[in-house]
Design a protein around this motif. Sequence first.
Motif, PDB file in Angstrom:
ATOM      1  N   HIS A  96       5.573  11.225 -15.506  1.00 32.45           N
ATOM      2  CA  HIS A  96       6.802  11.995 -15.290  1.00 32.45           C
ATOM      3  C   HIS A  96       6.819  12.655 -13.915  1.00 32.45           C
ATOM      4  N   VAL A  97       6.607  11.847 -12.874  1.00 33.01           N
ATOM      5  CA  VAL A  97       6.582  12.388 -11.510  1.00 33.01           C
ATOM      6  C   VAL A  97       7.939  12.897 -11.064  1.00 33.01           C
ATOM      7  N   GLY A  98       9.012  12.423 -11.679  1.00 27.10           N
ATOM      8  CA  GLY A  98      10.336  12.966 -11.390  1.00 27.10           C
ATOM      9  C   GLY A  98      11.111  12.251 -10.299  1.00 27.10           C
ATOM     10  N   TRP A  99      10.661  11.086  -9.898  1.00 26.36           N
ATOM     11  CA  TRP A  99      11.406  10.313  -8.922  1.00 26.36           C
ATOM     12  C   TRP A  99      11.216   8.832  -9.212  1.00 26.36           C
ATOM     13  N   SER A 100      12.028   8.000  -8.549  1.00 25.77           N
ATOM     14  CA  SER A 100      12.039   6.570  -8.866  1.00 25.77           C
ATOM     15  C   SER A 100      12.244   5.734  -7.610  1.00 25.77           C
ATOM     16  N   ARG A 101      12.521   4.467  -7.816  1.00 25.95           N
ATOM     17  CA  ARG A 101      12.728   3.530  -6.701  1.00 25.95           C
ATOM     18  C   ARG A 101      13.909   3.923  -5.821  1.00 25.95           C
ATOM     19  N   GLU A 102      14.851   4.694  -6.339  1.00 24.42           N
ATOM     20  CA  GLU A 102      16.013   5.117  -5.552  1.00 24.42           C
ATOM     21  C   GLU A 102      15.751   6.388  -4.741  1.00 24.42           C
ATOM     22  N   SER A 103      14.592   6.999  -4.916  1.00 25.69           N
ATOM     23  CA  SER A 103      14.297   8.269  -4.247  1.00 25.69           C
ATOM     24  C   SER A 103      13.949   8.119  -2.769  1.00 25.69           C
ATOM     25  N   ILE A 104      13.582   6.919  -2.359  1.00 27.47           N
ATOM     26  CA  ILE A 104      13.200   6.682  -0.962  1.00 27.47           C
ATOM     27  C   ILE A 104      14.029   5.518  -0.428  1.00 27.47           C
ATOM     28  N   LYS A 105      14.672   5.755   0.729  1.00 30.33           N
ATOM     29  CA  LYS A 105      15.549   4.728   1.311  1.00 30.33           C
ATOM     30  C   LYS A 105      15.239   4.553   2.796  1.00 30.33           C
ATOM     31  N   PRO A 106      15.512   3.360   3.331  1.00 35.03           N
ATOM     32  CA  PRO A 106      15.352   3.172   4.768  1.00 35.03           C
ATOM     33  C   PRO A 106      16.154   4.231   5.533  1.00 35.03           C
ATOM     34  N   GLY A 107      15.553   4.758   6.582  1.00 27.81           N
ATOM     35  CA  GLY A 107      16.189   5.810   7.383  1.00 27.81           C
ATOM     36  C   GLY A 107      15.742   7.210   6.995  1.00 27.81           C
ATOM     37  N   ASP A 108      15.136   7.372   5.810  1.00 25.63           N
ATOM     38  CA  ASP A 108      14.638   8.679   5.394  1.00 25.63           C
ATOM     39  C   ASP A 108      13.493   9.121   6.310  1.00 25.63           C
ATOM     40  N   GLN A 109      13.404  10.432   6.515  1.00 25.50           N
ATOM     41  CA  GLN A 109      12.294  10.991   7.280  1.00 25.50           C
ATOM     42  C   GLN A 109      11.099  11.152   6.346  1.00 25.50           C
ATOM     43  N   VAL A 110       9.939  10.697   6.788  1.00 22.78           N
ATOM     44  CA  VAL A 110       8.740  10.763   5.952  1.00 22.78           C
ATOM     45  C   VAL A 110       7.629  11.498   6.688  1.00 22.78           C
ATOM     46  N   THR A 111       6.933  12.339   5.950  1.00 27.03           N
ATOM     47  CA  THR A 111       5.670  12.912   6.391  1.00 27.03           C
ATOM     48  C   THR A 111       4.666  12.508   5.316  1.00 27.03           C
ATOM     49  N   ILE A 112       3.620  11.840   5.741  1.00 30.96           N
ATOM     50  CA  ILE A 112       2.672  11.276   4.783  1.00 30.96           C
ATOM     51  C   ILE A 112       1.254  11.671   5.174  1.00 30.96           C
ATOM     52  N   THR A 113       0.504  12.087   4.170  1.00 27.30           N
ATOM     53  CA  THR A 113      -0.926  12.330   4.337  1.00 27.30           C
ATOM     54  C   THR A 113      -1.611  11.244   3.530  1.00 27.30           C
ATOM     55  N   CYS A 114      -2.548  10.558   4.174  1.00 23.45           N
ATOM     56  CA  CYS A 114      -3.139   9.404   3.502  1.00 23.45           C
ATOM     57  C   CYS A 114      -4.563   9.150   3.981  1.00 23.45           C
ATOM     58  N   ASN A 115      -5.266   8.312   3.219  1.00 22.91           N
ATOM     59  CA  ASN A 115      -6.595   7.848   3.614  1.00 22.91           C
ATOM     60  C   ASN A 115      -6.416   6.612   4.490  1.00 22.91           C
ATOM     61  N   PRO A 116      -6.947   6.623   5.718  1.00 25.15           N
ATOM     62  CA  PRO A 116      -6.784   5.462   6.591  1.00 25.15           C
ATOM     63  C   PRO A 116      -7.625   4.273   6.116  1.00 25.15           C
ATOM     64  N   HIS A 117      -7.249   3.103   6.561  1.00 28.72           N
ATOM     65  CA  HIS A 117      -7.987   1.875   6.267  1.00 28.72           C
ATOM     66  C   HIS A 117      -9.344   1.943   6.965  1.00 28.72           C
ATOM     67  N   LYS A 118     -10.317   1.240   6.435  1.00 26.91           N
ATOM     68  CA  LYS A 118     -11.637   1.225   7.071  1.00 26.91           C
ATOM     69  C   LYS A 118     -11.623   0.495   8.412  1.00 26.91           C
ATOM     70  N   LEU A 119     -10.694  -0.441   8.583  1.00 19.70           N
ATOM     71  CA  LEU A 119     -10.550  -1.108   9.873  1.00 19.70           C
ATOM     72  C   LEU A 119      -9.646  -0.262  10.769  1.00 19.70           C
ATOM     73  N   SER A 120     -10.162   0.201  11.885  1.00 24.84           N
ATOM     74  CA  SER A 120      -9.378   1.096  12.743  1.00 24.84           C
ATOM     75  C   SER A 120      -8.146   0.423  13.331  1.00 24.84           C
ATOM     76  N   THR A 121      -8.114  -0.901  13.354  1.00 24.29           N
ATOM     77  CA  THR A 121      -6.958  -1.622  13.909  1.00 24.29           C
ATOM     78  C   THR A 121      -5.849  -1.835  12.880  1.00 24.29           C
TER      79      THR A 121
END
Length: 151
Positions: A96-121
């Motif tokens: 019950h996260v409260g959002w769905s596939r319609e919650s994010i659309k192209p053009g939206d502003q995003v700020t994301i915190t994430c774990n980077p890939h092990k390959l730096s490239t």
Amino acid sequence: MNCLYADDRLLEMNKLVGSAMLGAALLAGGASLFAHHGTSVTYQVDKTITMAGVVTEFAFAYPHPQLYFDVKDDKGNVQHWGSEFAPTPMMMKNMHVGWSRESIKPGDQVTITCNPHKLSTANVCLCKELIINGKKLPLGPANQQQTEGKQ
């Protein structure tokens, strides 16, 4: 003697069939152990990065939702990034996260915190925190988000 020989053959045949069935069952059951990957194999789970950009695509699909976004570097060059979410769409629905596939659309502003890939490239990461147009979208149940924030 002919009957005894037939009984021995039948016993051996039963053992062979039983062994084959047991082997097939173990293979079928064991295959599910390898069906899913661990995130620590792909991502640096002990490191996080935070980026801001513009959503280019969002796929609320299996096996994991994918978010694609563009980030400008210090020189103004656009870098194309991708991120996956750990929970599947069904898990997110059940939590019950409260959002769905319609919650994010192209053009939206995003700020994301994430774990980077092990390959730096590689410009991909595993999403840990997501903010769309200034609104934080939870990736798990509310009580889990609060517990993680206190650690």
